[in-house]
Design a protein around this motif. Structure first.
Motif, PDB file in Angstrom:
ATOM      1  N   LEU A 342      -1.953  -2.440  -3.366  1.00 28.44           N
ATOM      2  CA  LEU A 342      -2.999  -3.263  -2.775  1.00 28.44           C
ATOM      3  C   LEU A 342      -4.131  -3.483  -3.770  1.00 28.44           C
ATOM      4  O   LEU A 342      -4.719  -4.567  -3.827  1.00 28.44           O
ATOM      5  N   SER A 343      -4.432  -2.454  -4.568  1.00 29.19           N
ATOM      6  CA  SER A 343      -5.465  -2.606  -5.595  1.00 29.19           C
ATOM      7  C   SER A 343      -5.088  -3.713  -6.578  1.00 29.19           C
ATOM      8  O   SER A 343      -5.933  -4.528  -6.974  1.00 29.19           O
ATOM      9  N   SER A 344      -3.801  -3.762  -6.949  1.00 22.80           N
ATOM     10  CA  SER A 344      -3.354  -4.811  -7.862  1.00 22.80           C
ATOM     11  C   SER A 344      -3.424  -6.184  -7.196  1.00 22.80           C
ATOM     12  O   SER A 344      -3.777  -7.179  -7.838  1.00 22.80           O
ATOM     13  N   LEU A 345      -3.096  -6.254  -5.899  1.00 23.10           N
ATOM     14  CA  LEU A 345      -3.174  -7.528  -5.179  1.00 23.10           C
ATOM     15  C   LEU A 345      -4.628  -7.968  -5.011  1.00 23.10           C
ATOM     16  O   LEU A 345      -4.938  -9.159  -5.053  1.00 23.10           O
ATOM     17  N   PHE A 346      -5.516  -7.008  -4.804  1.00 21.25           N
ATOM     18  CA  PHE A 346      -6.945  -7.293  -4.702  1.00 21.25           C
ATOM     19  C   PHE A 346      -7.436  -7.906  -6.013  1.00 21.25           C
ATOM     20  O   PHE A 346      -8.156  -8.907  -6.033  1.00 21.25           O
ATOM     21  N   THR A 347      -7.029  -7.281  -7.132  1.00 19.58           N
ATOM     22  CA  THR A 347      -7.381  -7.799  -8.458  1.00 19.58           C
ATOM     23  C   THR A 347      -6.733  -9.154  -8.706  1.00 19.58           C
ATOM     24  O   THR A 347      -7.368 -10.084  -9.225  1.00 19.58           O
TER      25      THR A 347
END
Length: 403
Positions: A342-347
């Motif tokens: 999710l952190s990567s998708l947020f970025t």
């Protein structure tokens, strides 16, 4: 004080965060546009260059998440430092357009490795009751780094201009701070990772696992993040160019104005836990985003150094005050093993649309006027705030779980 209670991993990560944001966001992201303008490039190319960095951050975030899962945080963050430093040096070492775009992309790829690690690493290394405070402190440190970078970069650049050209002075500043970036490896190397046996996951299998994350309320959250990202991309990367060439001022004053703006953001970051407790996390985000709009309008119609400095201060503070809350809310939407994804998708979502916004913003500045992008940013900020209200404002974070 809570800082004394934090473990060594968090303290070392904080120090590294300060260094990388001082160099990358404080110096390079602030003065790269002015460097390219001084080199004779038009606003359209400036927008494309900045968008290459941001697009690379976005597209590399998924790969960064995959590498973190297989190799751990420390190795990937240190690798990111190397890529970022090489890209930053390459950006100012040539006037070849293709090499500039390649170097900008390499820098973005390296920076994404730190950004993707950030949220999941902090969640993994701090107890639940301290998370809002730790995210807020990390946010404040990032902005203190940006303050130091913008102020020092502007001051040193103008001092060097006494004996060198504007282009040469900026190049020397960039090379100096790029060298400093490599010192970021020292605190990160002191991090002790959890002694867990990592099971190798193939890239194809890992990408399929994103299906568990991209559903339900998470999709709505990513749409909100993308909307705000596009609006920011239209204007934020061009703040230094806007100030320098609209007000006809030196790099030192540009750096000072942007430093003052970041001071408000850093101070505001320390107030986030109090505001979140008194007003509520969701209401704090909505209120801050709405209150930033009048100051954004004021920037679009500059009325002197004092007024525009106040407007930059208030806009930056209000619009960025919500970042640690939004980051914390997003990490609560999924299980622990899904947080890097999710952190990567947020970025990815925020930076992908931000990159598109940069291209559009550079085009509007070159073909229409320096003020034109601000009108569109207002529309996107209002739209994003409404989407956030629909997602969080009526039910709170207790309803956001995608499970």
């Amino acid at each position: 004080m809570i800082y004394r209670e934090l473990n060594n991993n968090i303290k070392q990560f904080f120090l590294g965060t300060f260094i990388i944001y001082l160099v990358v966001r404080g110096v390079f992201f602030t003065f790269a546009g002015i460097f390219l303008k001084e080199a004779g490039f038009l606003e359209g190319f400036v927008g494309r260059t900045l968008s290459c960095t941001t697009l690379s951050i976005a597209l590399s975030s998924v790969l960064s998440s995959y590498l973190i899962k297989n190799y751990g945080y420390k190795k990937i963050i240190i690798s990111g430092i190397i890529f970022t430093g090489i890209g930053a040096i390459g950006l100012v070492s040539t006037l070849n357009p293709d090499m500039i775009l390649f170097s900008a992309s390499l820098m973005g790829m390296g920076f994404s490795m730190h950004m993707t690690s950030e949220g999941a690493f902090l969640m993994e290394n701090v107890s639940e009751e301290k998370r809002v405070k730790v995210f807020s402190y990390n946010f404040a440190l990032k902005n203190i780094g940006i303050i130091a970078g913008t102020f020092l970069g502007g001051r040193l650049s103008d001092l060097l201009k006494i004996n060198f050209t504007g282009l040469s002075s900026l190049r020397m500043i960039f090379l100096l701070f790029a060298t400093l970036l490599f010192s970021f490896t020292v605190p990160i190397n002191k991090i002790t990772e959890n002694n867990v046996e990592r099971e190798w996951t193939g890239l194809g299998e890992y990408l399929k696992s994103y299906r568990r994350v991209v559903r339900g309320q998470v999709v709505k959250f990513l749409i909100y993040n993308s909307t705000i990202g596009f609006g920011a991309g239209l204007v934020v990367p061009f703040f230094s160019i806007y100030l320098k060439y609209t007000l006809d001022i030196g790099n030192s004053l540009v750096g000072t104005i942007l430093s003052i703006a970041q001071m408000g953001v850093a101070a505001g970051g320390l107030l986030v836990p109090l505001l979140a407790k008194k007003v509520g996390r969701e209401k704090t985000v909505i209120l801050c985003q709405l209150l930033s709009i009048p100051f954004l309008i004021s920037i679009a119609f500059p009325q002197g150094i004092v007024i525009i400095t106040i407007s930059f201060l208030m806009r930056s503070t209000l619009m960025n005050l919500n970042h640690p809350i939004v980051q914390n809310l997003s990490m609560e939407m999924v299980d622990e093993d899904e947080r890097p994804m999710l952190s990567s998708l947020f970025t990815l979502s925020g930076n992908l649309t931000r990159a598109l916004g940069m291209v559009a913003g550079g085009y509007l500045m070159e073909k229409v006027s320096y003020n034109a992008p601000y009108y569109f940013t207002i529309i996107f900020y209002l739209s994003g705030t409404y989407l956030f209200y629909r997602l969080f404002g009526r039910g709170g974070s207790k309803n956001v779980s995608p499970k």
